[in-house]
Design a protein around this motif. Structure first.
Motif, PDB file in Angstrom:
ATOM      1  N   ARG A 282       1.408  -1.561   4.634  1.00 23.17           N
ATOM      2  CA  ARG A 282       1.486  -1.872   3.216  1.00 23.17           C
ATOM      3  C   ARG A 282       0.383  -1.207   2.391  1.00 23.17           C
ATOM      4  NH1 ARG A 282       0.021  -7.497   4.742  1.00 23.17           N
ATOM      5  NH2 ARG A 282       2.252  -7.869   4.498  1.00 23.17           N
ATOM      6  N   ILE A 283      -0.602  -0.591   3.059  1.00 25.00           N
ATOM      7  CA  ILE A 283      -1.727  -0.024   2.328  1.00 25.00           C
ATOM      8  C   ILE A 283      -1.290   1.094   1.384  1.00 25.00           C
ATOM      9  CG2 ILE A 283      -3.884   1.264   2.556  1.00 25.00           C
ATOM     10  CD1 ILE A 283      -4.082  -1.692   3.123  1.00 25.00           C
ATOM     11  N   HIS A 284      -0.384   1.960   1.836  1.00 23.01           N
ATOM     12  CA  HIS A 284       0.085   3.035   0.959  1.00 23.01           C
ATOM     13  C   HIS A 284       0.727   2.478  -0.300  1.00 23.01           C
ATOM     14  CE1 HIS A 284      -0.947   6.238   3.627  1.00 23.01           C
ATOM     15  NE2 HIS A 284      -0.108   5.883   4.575  1.00 23.01           N
ATOM     16  N   CYS A 285       1.485   1.428  -0.149  1.00 23.64           N
ATOM     17  CA  CYS A 285       2.140   0.808  -1.314  1.00 23.64           C
ATOM     18  C   CYS A 285       1.094   0.197  -2.243  1.00 23.64           C
ATOM     19  CB  CYS A 285       3.143  -0.241  -0.852  1.00 23.64           C
ATOM     20  SG  CYS A 285       4.152  -0.936  -2.189  1.00 23.64           S
ATOM     21  N   TYR A 286       0.125  -0.503  -1.672  1.00 23.36           N
ATOM     22  CA  TYR A 286      -0.949  -1.095  -2.478  1.00 23.36           C
ATOM     23  C   TYR A 286      -1.663  -0.034  -3.313  1.00 23.36           C
ATOM     24  CZ  TYR A 286      -1.095  -5.904  -0.586  1.00 23.36           C
ATOM     25  OH  TYR A 286      -0.836  -7.211  -0.277  1.00 23.36           O
ATOM     26  N   ARG A 287      -2.024   1.065  -2.653  1.00 22.03           N
ATOM     27  CA  ARG A 287      -2.792   2.092  -3.365  1.00 22.03           C
ATOM     28  C   ARG A 287      -1.937   2.766  -4.441  1.00 22.03           C
ATOM     29  NH1 ARG A 287      -4.977   4.499  -6.301  1.00 22.03           N
ATOM     30  NH2 ARG A 287      -6.681   6.017  -6.145  1.00 22.03           N
ATOM     31  N   ALA A 288      -0.651   2.971  -4.171  1.00 23.03           N
ATOM     32  CA  ALA A 288       0.238   3.556  -5.170  1.00 23.03           C
ATOM     33  C   ALA A 288       0.423   2.620  -6.365  1.00 23.03           C
ATOM     34  CB  ALA A 288       1.589   3.880  -4.538  1.00 23.03           C
ATOM     35  N   MET A 289       0.502   1.330  -6.091  1.00 21.40           N
ATOM     36  CA  MET A 289       0.609   0.361  -7.181  1.00 21.40           C
ATOM     37  C   MET A 289      -0.659   0.369  -8.028  1.00 21.40           C
ATOM     38  SD  MET A 289       2.330  -2.713  -4.944  1.00 21.40           S
ATOM     39  CE  MET A 289       2.127  -3.970  -6.221  1.00 21.40           C
ATOM     40  N   LEU A 290      -1.812   0.394  -7.358  1.00 22.81           N
ATOM     41  CA  LEU A 290      -3.076   0.400  -8.082  1.00 22.81           C
ATOM     42  C   LEU A 290      -3.195   1.649  -8.953  1.00 22.81           C
ATOM     43  CD1 LEU A 290      -5.817  -0.921  -8.593  1.00 22.81           C
ATOM     44  CD2 LEU A 290      -6.698   0.323  -6.601  1.00 22.81           C
ATOM     45  N   GLU A 291      -2.744   2.783  -8.441  1.00 27.27           N
ATOM     46  CA  GLU A 291      -2.780   4.023  -9.228  1.00 27.27           C
ATOM     47  C   GLU A 291      -1.985   3.862 -10.520  1.00 27.27           C
ATOM     48  OE1 GLU A 291      -3.891   8.212  -9.641  1.00 27.27           O
ATOM     49  OE2 GLU A 291      -4.606   6.520  -8.433  1.00 27.27           O
ATOM     50  N   ASN A 292      -0.878   3.158 -10.425  1.00 27.42           N
ATOM     51  CA  ASN A 292      -0.047   2.929 -11.615  1.00 27.42           C
ATOM     52  C   ASN A 292      -0.802   2.126 -12.666  1.00 27.42           C
ATOM     53  OD1 ASN A 292       2.377   3.561 -12.786  1.00 27.42           O
ATOM     54  ND2 ASN A 292       3.517   1.854 -11.908  1.00 27.42           N
TER      55      ASN A 292
END
Length: 515
Positions: free
Chosen positions: A382-392
């Motif tokens: 889930r880390i990739h998803c977390y970081r992509a969400m944070l970038e948004n």
């Protein structure tokens, strides 16, 4: 004995041998395919939402990929050796062709003997009795050495010893020697005369400390068993005023007065084998150029890493450096600075040979480790998803702040996203209490599977990029009259950068100096 036969003697190795024509044809195919799928290898997964990466996929791919389970992603996409492919739906031919082409073009990373390990086991069989100590390495060489490094120094050390035996040369120069673990094994374990070169003073200090500890241990052993150490271990710091000139002046410039020729200046120096275990960035390319240019280097074993730090024409300055690399110095000759990729004239002449920083960074990823996480359905995914969400959310507030570096958040996969975001926002200088729309957060969390699929599509190209980088070096050696062999020496599940490029010069190219 040829270098191919030398490699074939070890049943644990997988060797790749291609004719010069096959090498060039493979390079052409690799550049063509990587150019066609550049949008995968050049994309940043943290921009999954900001760049709407999912909808950049072909429309026929999206419905068959979006509902795949994590184990299905591993089996149907990433694992080239998986034979039982049961598709939940009919895949488009273009997707099947992409996967098949990526697997077919990449050098095989498998080791024959390690393929038979117990199911679910990560470490090689030498660690079955003790997870932290190799049963094949003496206890004095395991101290301060992590299991991965134990595995590497054992296998690479034995290969270097074989090269030395074949060339009748017992001298080795270990460049980028770090804390000296490989050096000590080569010297005290295998009886070779070794010069270690390391630029980092901190690592050099640790190496000297560990040397003293080993000598103390050997002295105790000698008192008990009348043990005699087999060789002397030389450790040298690689700085402007300190070099391995005692081994060969090709490593650093030699300052002499008068009009001596290069041949005269090199006369009387001993031949040696050059080795570099995970020589970072351009260092591996530099060692290969020294091998070609210096008549006293009889053989080489090169294990590369950190491909993203390689210099290219498009990125002439590696990360962390302000100025481009200084020219190489070989004996009295100053050679113009050359890039780490491409090295060969052939690959340089291919119109689509360019590899971006992101593509080279992706080639450093551990494919086998990610396959294991997928099959275990690890929470780490889930880390990739977390970081992509944070970038948004970052770009909502600061559109100019793109791909901001965020230091690793400990056990981030165990945190709820709101807590992860609070810590991440603070690290980029934004208010930790920045309001997050709960519905928007939930909507993006539901797309975690898509994020993993897209990352896996890009990861599928990682071995292809690595193959091109290493093949370019093989062709470079061939252009300079040297045949080489690429060996998958280490267990890829344990040591992801597991390829060793090894070469021996023909007898007429070697030096004539005494051992």
């Amino acid at each position: 004995m040829s270098v191919e036969l030398l490699a074939a003697q070890d049943a644990e190795m997988f060797t790749t041998s291609l004719s010069s024509e096959e090498q060039r044809e493979l390079a052409r195919k690799l550049t063509t395919v990587l150019s066609q799928y550049r949008h995968f290898s050049d994309s940043y997964i943290i921009e999954f939402f900001t760049e709407d990466l999912w909808h950049t996929l072909p429309s026929t791919w999206q419905p068959v990929l979006q509902d795949l389970s994590y184990p299905q992603i591993a089996d149907l996409l990433l694992d080239a050796a998986h034979g039982d492919r049961r598709y939940p739906t009919v895949w488009p031919l273009s997707l099947l062709a992409f996967r098949a082409t990526a697997h077919a073009l990449a050098f095989s990373r498998g080791c024959r003997r390690e393929r038979g390990r117990v199911a679910g086991s990560v470490k090689p069989k030498e660690f079955q009795e003790n997870q932290s100590q190799s049963s094949l390495l003496g206890h004095i060489f395991r101290k301060h050495v992590k299991p991965k490094k134990q595995h590497e120094i054992l296998k690479l050390g034995r290969l270097v010893k074989k090269l030395c035996d074949q060339t009748d040369c017992n001298r080795v120069v270990d460049v980028g020697s770090g804390q000296g673990h490989l050096t000590r094994f080569l010297s005290f374990g295998l009886g070779l005369s070794v010069t270690a070169i390391e630029a980092d003073p901190t690592l050099l200090a640790m190496a000297s400390k560990f040397d003293r500890q080993l000598l103390w241990a050997l002295e105790k052993e000698k008192q008990k068993k009348d043990f005699e150490s087999p060789s002397q271990h030389q450790l040298k710091e690689s700085e402007e005023q300190s070099s391995a000139e005692s081994c060969c002046p090709c490593i650093k410039p030699v300052c002499q007065e008068g009009n001596h020729t290069k041949e005269n200046s090199l006369r009387g120096y001993p031949d040696f084998v050059l080795t570099g275990l995970h020589a970072c960035g351009d260092l591996s390319a530099t060692l290969l150029r020294h091998f070609v240019s210096c008549p006293h280097v009889r053989g080489i074993t090169s294990v590369a890493c950190c491909y993203m730090k390689i210099t290219t024409e498009e990125n002439p300055t590696p990360p962390g450096l302000v100025e481009p690399p200084t020219p190489l110095t070989l004996g009295h000759e100053s050679v113009p600075s050359e890039f780490g990729y491409p090295m060969s004239s052939w690959v340089r002449g291919l119109s689509e040979h360019q590899l971006s920083y992101k593509a080279r960074e992706g080639a450093c990823h551990a494919v086998e480790d990610y396959i294991r996480r997928l099959r275990e359905e690890s929470e780490l995914l889930r880390i990739h998803c977390y970081r992509a969400m944070l970038e948004n959310f970052i770009r909502d507030t600061r559109p100019d702040l793109r791909r901001a570096g965020i230091q690793t958040i400990k056990k981030a996969h165990l945190l709820p996203f709101t807590e992860y975001a609070r810590m991440g926002l603070a690290r980029v200088g934004l208010p930790p209490e920045l309001p997050l729309d709960p519905e928007r957060v939930e909507s993006m969390l539901r797309q975690q599977g898509r994020v993993v699929v897209y990352f896996s599509l890009a990861l599928l190209l990682a071995p292809v990029v690595e193959t091109l980088v290493l093949l370019d070096r093989i062709i470079y050696l061939q252009e300079n009259g040297v045949d080489s062999q690429l060996v998958a020496l280490f267990d890829p599940n344990f040591s992801p950068r597991n390829f060793v490029l090894m070469a021996l010069k023909p007898c007429e190219q070697g030096g004539q100096s005494p051992r």
